[in-house]
Motif scaffolding. Sequence first.
Motif, PDB file in Angstrom:
ATOM      1  N   UNK A  51       0.863  -1.183   0.000  1.00 56.87           N
ATOM      2  CA  UNK A  51       0.000   0.000   0.000  1.00 56.87           C
ATOM      3  C   UNK A  51       0.896   1.229   0.000  1.00 56.87           C
ATOM      4  N   UNK A  52       0.461   2.277  -0.700  1.00 54.94           N
ATOM      5  CA  UNK A  52       1.262   3.514  -0.698  1.00 54.94           C
ATOM      6  C   UNK A  52       1.414   4.023   0.726  1.00 54.94           C
ATOM      7  N   UNK A  53       2.541   4.648   0.992  1.00 54.26           N
ATOM      8  CA  UNK A  53       2.729   5.237   2.315  1.00 54.26           C
ATOM      9  C   UNK A  53       3.444   6.570   2.149  1.00 54.26           C
ATOM     10  N   UNK A  54       3.380   7.376   3.168  1.00 58.85           N
ATOM     11  CA  UNK A  54       3.960   8.716   3.110  1.00 58.85           C
ATOM     12  C   UNK A  54       5.480   8.637   3.058  1.00 58.85           C
ATOM     13  N   UNK A  55       6.082   9.667   2.470  1.00 62.50           N
ATOM     14  CA  UNK A  55       7.520   9.769   2.633  1.00 62.50           C
ATOM     15  C   UNK A  55       7.791  10.105   4.100  1.00 62.50           C
ATOM     16  N   UNK A  56       8.910   9.630   4.641  1.00 61.34           N
ATOM     17  CA  UNK A  56       9.154   9.872   6.073  1.00 61.34           C
ATOM     18  C   UNK A  56       9.301  11.366   6.367  1.00 61.34           C
ATOM     19  N   UNK A  57       8.963  11.733   7.568  1.00 59.60           N
ATOM     20  CA  UNK A  57       9.078  13.127   8.019  1.00 59.60           C
ATOM     21  C   UNK A  57      10.475  13.677   7.784  1.00 59.60           C
ATOM     22  N   UNK A  58      11.482  12.816   7.827  1.00 59.82           N
ATOM     23  CA  UNK A  58      12.848  13.334   7.732  1.00 59.82           C
ATOM     24  C   UNK A  58      13.106  14.000   6.378  1.00 59.82           C
ATOM     25  N   UNK A  59      12.333  13.649   5.347  1.00 60.15           N
ATOM     26  CA  UNK A  59      12.486  14.349   4.061  1.00 60.15           C
ATOM     27  C   UNK A  59      12.114  15.831   4.229  1.00 60.15           C
ATOM     28  N   UNK A  60      11.121  16.087   5.065  1.00 60.90           N
ATOM     29  CA  UNK A  60      10.766  17.489   5.348  1.00 60.90           C
ATOM     30  C   UNK A  60      11.892  18.207   6.093  1.00 60.90           C
ATOM     31  N   UNK A  61      12.575  17.467   6.959  1.00 61.54           N
ATOM     32  CA  UNK A  61      13.669  18.095   7.709  1.00 61.54           C
ATOM     33  C   UNK A  61      14.846  18.386   6.776  1.00 61.54           C
ATOM     34  N   UNK A  62      15.069  17.498   5.808  1.00 63.00           N
ATOM     35  CA  UNK A  62      16.119  17.764   4.814  1.00 63.00           C
ATOM     36  C   UNK A  62      15.760  19.038   4.044  1.00 63.00           C
ATOM     37  N   UNK A  63      14.478  19.160   3.702  1.00 67.12           N
ATOM     38  CA  UNK A  63      14.050  20.381   2.997  1.00 67.12           C
ATOM     39  C   UNK A  63      14.250  21.617   3.865  1.00 67.12           C
ATOM     40  N   UNK A  64      13.995  21.469   5.158  1.00 60.88           N
ATOM     41  CA  UNK A  64      14.223  22.583   6.079  1.00 60.88           C
ATOM     42  C   UNK A  64      15.683  23.026   5.996  1.00 60.88           C
ATOM     43  N   UNK A  65      16.577  22.073   5.950  1.00 64.24           N
ATOM     44  CA  UNK A  65      18.009  22.419   5.840  1.00 64.24           C
ATOM     45  C   UNK A  65      18.292  23.050   4.477  1.00 64.24           C
ATOM     46  N   UNK A  66      17.642  22.552   3.438  1.00 64.81           N
ATOM     47  CA  UNK A  66      17.796  23.157   2.101  1.00 64.81           C
ATOM     48  C   UNK A  66      17.399  24.637   2.169  1.00 64.81           C
ATOM     49  N   UNK A  67      16.325  24.935   2.899  1.00 63.76           N
ATOM     50  CA  UNK A  67      15.864  26.319   3.006  1.00 63.76           C
ATOM     51  C   UNK A  67      16.681  27.133   4.015  1.00 63.76           C
ATOM     52  N   UNK A  68      17.722  26.518   4.582  1.00 61.83           N
ATOM     53  CA  UNK A  68      18.650  27.283   5.402  1.00 61.83           C
ATOM     54  C   UNK A  68      18.280  27.374   6.865  1.00 61.83           C
ATOM     55  N   UNK A  69      17.336  26.563   7.315  1.00 59.73           N
ATOM     56  CA  UNK A  69      16.942  26.645   8.718  1.00 59.73           C
ATOM     57  C   UNK A  69      17.771  25.698   9.586  1.00 59.73           C
ATOM     58  N   UNK A  70      17.834  26.035  10.861  1.00 64.84           N
ATOM     59  CA  UNK A  70      18.529  25.171  11.823  1.00 64.84           C
ATOM     60  C   UNK A  70      17.616  24.014  12.210  1.00 64.84           C
ATOM     61  N   UNK A  71      18.164  22.833  12.278  1.00 65.89           N
ATOM     62  CA  UNK A  71      17.360  21.675  12.655  1.00 65.89           C
ATOM     63  C   UNK A  71      17.330  21.504  14.169  1.00 65.89           C
ATOM     64  N   UNK A  72      16.248  20.904  14.663  1.00 68.40           N
ATOM     65  CA  UNK A  72      16.169  20.614  16.092  1.00 68.40           C
ATOM     66  C   UNK A  72      16.821  19.266  16.371  1.00 68.40           C
ATOM     67  N   UNK A  73      17.024  19.001  17.633  1.00 68.07           N
ATOM     68  CA  UNK A  73      17.615  17.720  18.031  1.00 68.07           C
ATOM     69  C   UNK A  73      16.752  16.555  17.539  1.00 68.07           C
ATOM     70  N   UNK A  74      15.439  16.664  17.752  1.00 68.14           N
ATOM     71  CA  UNK A  74      14.551  15.573  17.338  1.00 68.14           C
ATOM     72  C   UNK A  74      14.601  15.349  15.831  1.00 68.14           C
TER      73      UNK A  74
END
Lengths: 506, 506
Positions: A82-105
């Motif tokens: 069954x289709x499933x979502x891409x993991x949340x961590x892809x969003x965090x990679x995008x956050x880094x692409x946009x130049x933001x600081x990542x949180x510990x979690x």
Amino acid sequence: MLELKVKRIDIEVGGFEIILNEEDAKELGLHPQDRVKVARRGLITTAIVNISESMIKRGEIGMFIEISEKMNVKNGDTVKIAPTMRPMSVDYIKKKIYGEKLTKDEIYEIIKDIVDDNLSTIELASYVTAIQIRGMDMDETEWMTKAMVDTGETIDFEYTVFDVHSIGGVPGNKYAPIAVPIAAAAGLKIPKTSSRAISSAAGTADLMEVLTNVRLSVNDIRRIVDEVGATLTWGGAVNLAPADDKIVHVEYPLGIDPHSQVLASVMAKKKAVGANFMVLDIPMGPETKVPDEKTARKYAMDFIELGERLGITLEAAVTYGGQPIGRAIGPALEAREAMQALEGRRVSHSLIEKATDIAGMLLELGNIAERGEGKDMAKDILKSGKAREKFLEIINAQGSRGIEKSEDVPIGKYKADIHSPEEGYISIVSNKALVKIARTAGAPKDKGAGIILNKKKSEKTDKGEVLYTIYADSKAKLDEAVKIAKMLKPLKIEGMLLERIPSYKA
Amino acid sequence: MLELKVKRIDIEVGGFEIILNEEDAKELGLHPQDRVKVARRGLITTAIVNISESMIKRGEIGMFIEISEKMNVKNGDTVKIAPTMRPMSVDYIKKKIYGEKLTKDEIYEIIKDIVDDNLSTIELASYVTAIQIRGMDMDETEWMTKAMVDTGETIDFEYTVFDVHSIGGVPGNKYAPIAVPIAAAAGLKIPKTSSRAISSAAGTADLMEVLTNVRLSVNDIRRIVDEVGATLTWGGAVNLAPADDKIVHVEYPLGIDPHSQVLASVMAKKKAVGANFMVLDIPMGPETKVPDEKTARKYAMDFIELGERLGITLEAAVTYGGQPIGRAIGPALEAREAMQALEGRRVSHSLIEKATDIAGMLLELGNIAERGEGKDMAKDILKSGKAREKFLEIINAQGSRGIEKSEDVPIGKYKADIHSPEEGYISIVSNKALVKIARTAGAPKDKGAGIILNKKKSEKTDKGEVLYTIYADSKAKLDEAVKIAKMLKPLKIEGMLLERIPSYKA
């Protein structure tokens, strides 16, 4: 949910990947690189979708080795997807692409997904590129290091643990097999793990493998450090900070190595063995990773700060990396030279000085020597033969290959001397060219292959004198290496005659 | 050079890839993702290395479909391989990672390597990430656009060519099948190519495919534009700017879309069909790609400047994208609504206004209408029935499916009305929720699936009135869509009663 019949495809692809027929994929609205959940008998895992028009029929699912083994399927078994979502961590990679600081979690989530093979090659490449460009601050680097430690095995020792690491970049850098036994002979505990060569002619692990078994488990390492005080093993054989290997897999083809990732990778492995004190060797010079003092200082300061955050007291040694350490390059030749040094034979000053400098720093960190007296003590231990004794204890505990003396080390059967075409002084020694020649001769895989430098920088040579000797395990590779050597000319000779002034007036 | 026996592996991997046995790879000093030259009978190509311990034996080479076909090999044939350098374009990607501006030659080299499948997935992902972060200036964007044009097919018309493009982001955006025939009826030449839906419910190509053949060759497009003045085809079927598809393949899973890449992709396709004048539709509003006027203006200005550099006179239309255009969402429903508009039936004002606004701009650009009079002329042409006539000519020339009237369009067999739970006014229409529902109902693959909006923003509804109707080709998908619809509530209703003031004093 779609039920599909398994078709195993026995190829390792480095992650959990499946292949669907084009029509089945359309049915589920799936594109290449999308994710699906794959389920069979209560076992559920996530996989990356590939699409085929021909090889996989409708109703079939192609399963590569990694996922076939995880799901324990054979041809003809059925699985549901069954289709499933891409993991949340892809969003965090995008956050880094946009130049933001990542949180510990967020960083923990990324590292967990890397270790669990939940990120596709595309996502991992994007992550590495993003941190190369955007960088990570010391908080993020600390979290990444801790996440890398926490997603792997660790070793708990009940005593204070010492370690040593070189950021590499200079050939012939065989300080560890000398410095580690000196420190262990003085009573320090050093569970040293090393890497194999990636782009160099020999990693410490390659060199040690000539003499002993370097593939030890966590339990073996603990036992041997308990018994004899130190190990000299291959880090890749143990599951310490496993995220590192997966990140290197992507960094290597791009030829990038983000600064924060270097910090995290090195220190995660040290933290995983429970190091309390460590010495970091930073070879500096043209053709190394650190061209000047400013860069060296930046490296040292970052490592020291990260060490503090991890509870590791770190001292850095900026060392001369302008030409090879000692005179041997290549696994067996380096192993032999290290043993010669331990046996008290006459070897290159550069090697003895560097090894005792670093061992001395360890002795001072361990409060065995007073500040400023470590190096002398290290030299005494080396001279006394105790370091040699300790080294033999270490290689025997790991599983000796029966080599007890430097003369016993088997080196390349084939050799060729390269002679000086003129009289003069050696003005430049090219690290890169020497590595290229040694690798062409077969190093690091052919253990006997490599180079012995007869002349080093500033030394005088006569016309026809041997500049260096190339060793190889096969005649063909030796010939190839000689060809490359004549082309690259790794040793530049400056004649005594600097300018000729003609007798006639121009 | 190593001679190896071919083992074909019938999987498409989207590039030239081979598998070597681990030992053979070590022998040649190769790592995964390294490149080799593969040679057979004078045919030489570059491939990316994968490594297997078990599936490929020593002396064998696993060859995936793409390279097997290119080299024309069968099982048991022999090929020779030798390590080769990574292409120069990887260095140019690194240059962009380090924040430097690329030269024209460097950009051409990158695009050429993308089209020729010389870049690995890792390198391509790194490239896209780097230009997302570092950006490209207008020079680089111009060079990239031209490189994308030059590495594909182009169409040369002997007359002035017009085109129109929407950057998308609003559902039901079926202006093209109305505006294009209006402009063609007035004598303009428009070789319009469109895309299929990626994340929307229907692309113009999906909608047109309900009525006609959209997979046309370059020659067919030229012929039909010569004969009837316009096409409405699928851009993916023609080899115009082929680099685009390969770049999208990587952008899609990352969910990034670098601004300069959007500019280059759109304009390369326009340049490849030889457009001289074009109108760019920029839908603006919450839940579109362009949230505000500042962003819209930036988009417009960049497109206009790039157009100038390519010799394309471009006018941008910032259009209202706060809710769907017209009332139909989904391929067949949109095709029907577009035909209804062409037939002069009563359809949503938003659709007629938008289509004639854009057609009017085309007529003015083509000097057929005076400035300020294009829209009226477009409305007249629509009313006269000439646009409908032209539309039928276009779909017949492409290969009609026998649909001549809007009533003949086959729409979803299953439908469900969603009723208003209360009396009030529609205050918010969510584009994203509507798309999600239409896709759950089966769009765009199930052509009959979609939504007809009975109520749009600011309209009054009574309790129990139909808000919208969901259509589907299968009962199961309809049920699923209704479930999602009840959860998402895409139309928000604000009651007449805004605040209740109690009769007692607090």
